[in-house]
Design a protein around this motif. Structure first.
Motif, PDB file in Angstrom:
ATOM      1  N   MET A   1      -5.460  14.912   4.508  1.00  0.00           N
ATOM      2  CA  MET A   1      -4.549  13.955   4.164  1.00  0.00           C
ATOM      3  C   MET A   1      -4.076  13.273   5.024  1.00  0.00           C
ATOM      4  O   MET A   1      -3.906  11.941   4.664  1.00  0.00           O
ATOM      5  N   GLY A   2      -3.885  13.515   6.427  1.00  0.00           N
ATOM      6  CA  GLY A   2      -3.559  12.591   7.409  1.00  0.00           C
ATOM      7  C   GLY A   2      -4.784  11.655   7.659  1.00  0.00           C
ATOM      8  O   GLY A   2      -4.357  10.539   7.761  1.00  0.00           O
ATOM      9  N   GLN A   3      -6.049  12.238   7.650  1.00  0.00           N
ATOM     10  CA  GLN A   3      -7.119  11.252   7.875  1.00  0.00           C
ATOM     11  C   GLN A   3      -7.193  10.179   6.783  1.00  0.00           C
ATOM     12  O   GLN A   3      -7.590   8.860   6.877  1.00  0.00           O
ATOM     13  N   LYS A   4      -6.940  10.612   5.634  1.00  0.00           N
ATOM     14  CA  LYS A   4      -6.890   9.760   4.310  1.00  0.00           C
ATOM     15  C   LYS A   4      -5.936   8.755   4.512  1.00  0.00           C
ATOM     16  O   LYS A   4      -6.079   7.288   4.456  1.00  0.00           O
ATOM     17  N   ASN A   5      -4.719   9.056   4.995  1.00  0.00           N
ATOM     18  CA  ASN A   5      -3.588   7.888   5.304  1.00  0.00           C
ATOM     19  C   ASN A   5      -4.253   6.925   6.261  1.00  0.00           C
ATOM     20  O   ASN A   5      -3.954   5.833   6.178  1.00  0.00           O
TER      21      ASN A   5
ATOM     22  N   ALA B   1       2.648   9.323   5.853  1.00  0.00           N
ATOM     23  CA  ALA B   1       3.309  10.427   5.563  1.00  0.00           C
ATOM     24  C   ALA B   1       2.912  12.020   5.768  1.00  0.00           C
ATOM     25  O   ALA B   1       3.618  12.835   5.906  1.00  0.00           O
ATOM     26  N   ASN B   2       1.348  11.894   5.875  1.00  0.00           N
ATOM     27  CA  ASN B   2       0.904  13.284   6.156  1.00  0.00           C
ATOM     28  C   ASN B   2       0.242  13.122   7.589  1.00  0.00           C
ATOM     29  O   ASN B   2      -0.433  14.310   7.925  1.00  0.00           O
ATOM     30  N   VAL B   3       0.674  12.227   8.478  1.00  0.00           N
ATOM     31  CA  VAL B   3       0.168  12.080   9.997  1.00  0.00           C
ATOM     32  C   VAL B   3       1.113  12.916  10.774  1.00  0.00           C
ATOM     33  O   VAL B   3       2.037  12.607  10.463  1.00  0.00           O
TER      34      VAL B   3
ATOM     35  N   THR C   1       0.913  -1.082   0.188  1.00  0.00           N
ATOM     36  CA  THR C   1       0.093   0.132   0.069  1.00  0.00           C
ATOM     37  C   THR C   1       0.992   1.295  -0.232  1.00  0.00           C
ATOM     38  O   THR C   1       1.949   1.154   0.494  1.00  0.00           O
ATOM     39  N   HIS C   2       0.400   2.348  -0.769  1.00  0.00           N
ATOM     40  CA  HIS C   2       1.143   3.648  -0.608  1.00  0.00           C
ATOM     41  C   HIS C   2       0.166   4.819  -0.287  1.00  0.00           C
ATOM     42  O   HIS C   2      -1.197   4.631  -0.219  1.00  0.00           O
ATOM     43  N   SER C   3       0.709   5.883  -0.040  1.00  0.00           N
ATOM     44  CA  SER C   3      -0.108   7.100   0.537  1.00  0.00           C
ATOM     45  C   SER C   3      -0.843   7.752  -0.295  1.00  0.00           C
ATOM     46  O   SER C   3      -1.616   8.603  -0.200  1.00  0.00           O
TER      47      SER C   3
END
Lengths: 238, 250
Positions: free
Chosen positions: A122-126, A148-150, A72-74
């Motif tokens: 973005m952090g929530q998506k991650n 990466a965005n958390v 999986t990737h960001s």
């Protein structure tokens, strides 16, 4: 869980030098491992080769029988036509519903289940993306910059909880955050920089394997970070 | 309100064009025979309005039917064209080559085979808007949306229906734009067919007006064509927006 690459060579079609040139490397699970390297050294390429998304030009990747590998990737997204909750429920087996609930609670995402993915930060998506992978069948999860965005405290908490919840699974955690890989991985595999003819060796550095509730000594972390960065820059390995 | 916006745009363009025409008439002193006066245009509209409205509705009905046929056909062939196997390659090559040909040039052959009735007009309308739709659909259906499809592929859940749903959803705006654009082409195709040989529709009315050198009749017909096209295109846009809003929950 065992994976080994033998004489692995790979170059992207139409590009210059190969990424890997007769690379020999192996990974023995379970555990939490880091994969570190400067930009463009081939971390994602190695991940895609192991997961079967790419096929090597030469050499082979040997795996234990019937192991499930997920990568999986960001940049991944959930489909936009359904809410986050609907999607997560549709891709989670009934037997893992409680695990999903626990993960969402840990990741502080319970209140966002009625939202569309595009409406999240973005952090929530991650975090949502990682949660949906963790409730799948897998022996090895290759997580490429998935947090990466958390923010750092949340990221550390997620990594500690993941290690606690999945002690029998293998994780290959790709990150540019050297401090993070040094603290949480039991070993970090470092792709050296500056190999114009392709990487032939990946060096392994034992790390601190920090568990939930424990705190690693600052001096030790500094030492590991220095060793990893030295290896990554292409200087002589440890 | 997309419909009002489109109608306003059309009225503005039509009024400006008429204004320019009459300005040319005044500046160069052209006779009423060459460029009719506003009163004459109004009189023609009053006298022939109902007949022309019926004709333009006839044309629009054929255009809409041809457009629908083209959408269904392009979707079906697009599904084959997205495949990596030989039927897919063959479909793509055939589509790319055929669309390069000015398809309106085969219209006389269609009239030869099918006569000057409904079927010829329908076929020409469908053919003219079919290829732009097909090329866009093949492109959209064949292009993976990696960020969304990756998870399904990794976990073994991917299938062609899911791929199609993802690609259609992710390209909804593009699809709506292409359908709207091809709607204009369907109207063009129908009118061209009526110009050529049909015995019905607004194109036939214009052809007759042309033989009589009656610009007033042509101006009234153009007004009705523009009005109908604007209404049809804004209807497609509104439906597209509604579908998108329903799917995205906005």
């Amino acid at each position: 869980m065992h994976i080994s690459c033998r004489h692995l060579s790979y170059s992207y079609p139409g590009t210059g030098p190969p990424v890997f040139n007769s690379l020999d490397w192996s990974l023995e699970g379970p555990g939490f491992f880091g994969l570190f390297g400067l930009s463009g050294t081939g971390k994602t390429t190695l991940a895609r080769l192991i997961s079967g998304e790419l096929s090597p030009n030469q050499g082979s990747i040997d795996k234990s029988r019937d192991i499930a590998i997920l990568y999986t990737h960001s940049a991944e997204r959930l489909p936009g036509w359904e809410t986050v909750g609907t999607h997560l429920r549709s891709v989670t087996k009934a037997s893992r519903a409680s695990l999903l609930e626990a993960l969402l609670r840990d990741y502080e995402m319970e209140d966002y289940l009625e939202c569309r993915f595009s409406g999240l930060s973005m952090g929530q998506k991650n975090r949502i993306n990682l949660a949906r992978y963790l409730v799948q069948d897998f022996d090895l999860l290759i997580a490429d910059e998935v947090l990466a965005n958390v923010d750092e405290p949340t990221r550390n908490q997620i990594l500690e909880r993941t290690k606690l919840l999945f002690p029998q699974k293998t994780f290959l955690y790709i990150s540019h955050n050297v401090l993070e890989v040094a603290r949480f991985s039991q070993a970090v595999y470092v792709l050296p920089h500056g190999h114009s003819t392709g990487i032939e060796n990946i060096c392994k550095i034992s790390c601190l394997d920090q568990q939930a509730g424990s705190e690693a000594h600052e001096e030790l972390i500094r030492e590991r970070v220095y060793t990893i960065l030295k290896a990554a820059s292409g200087s002589s390995g440890p | 309100m997309k419909i009002l916006e489109r109608l306003f745009q059309f009225f503005s363009i039509y009024i400006v064009a008429l204004g320019l025409l009459w300005a040319v008439k005044i500046v160069y002193g052209f006779s009423d025979y060459l460029i009719p006066s506003p009163l004459e245009v109004l009189q023609i509209a009053r006298e022939n309005g109902l007949l022309y409205v019926k004709a333009v509705l006839n044309t629009s009905a054929v255009a809409v039917a041809g457009h629908m046929i083209a959408i269904v056909l392009a979707t079906a062939v697009g599904l084959v064209g997205r495949l990596n196997s030989w039927p897919g390659s063959l479909t793509r090559i055939a589509a790319y080559n055929l669309q390069a040909y000015p398809i309106v040039a085969v219209a006389p052959i269609i009239f030869l085979f099918f006569g000057d009735g409904l079927s010829s007009r329908l076929l020409i309308a469908a053919i003219i808007c079919y290829f732009p739709l097909l090329l866009s659909f093949i492109g959209i259906f064949a292009e993976p949306v990696e960020e969304v499809e990756h998870f399904y592929r990794m976990t073994g859940r991917i299938n062609w229906r899911l791929e199609l749903a993802i690609r259609t959803f992710e390209n909804l705006d593009k699809i709506i734009t292409v359908i709207v654009g091809s709607g204009t082409l369907a109207m063009v195709g129908t009118i061209v067919a009526e110009f050529l040989a049909a015995s019905q529709g607004i194109g036939y009315v214009i052809r007759k007006a042309l033989y009589q050198s009656n610009l007033a009749k042509i101006l009234v017909a153009l007004f009705l064509i523009g009005l109908c096209s604007s209404l049809y295109l804004s209807l497609i846009e509104t439906i597209g927006k509604w579908i998108k809003a329903r799917l995205t929950g906005e």
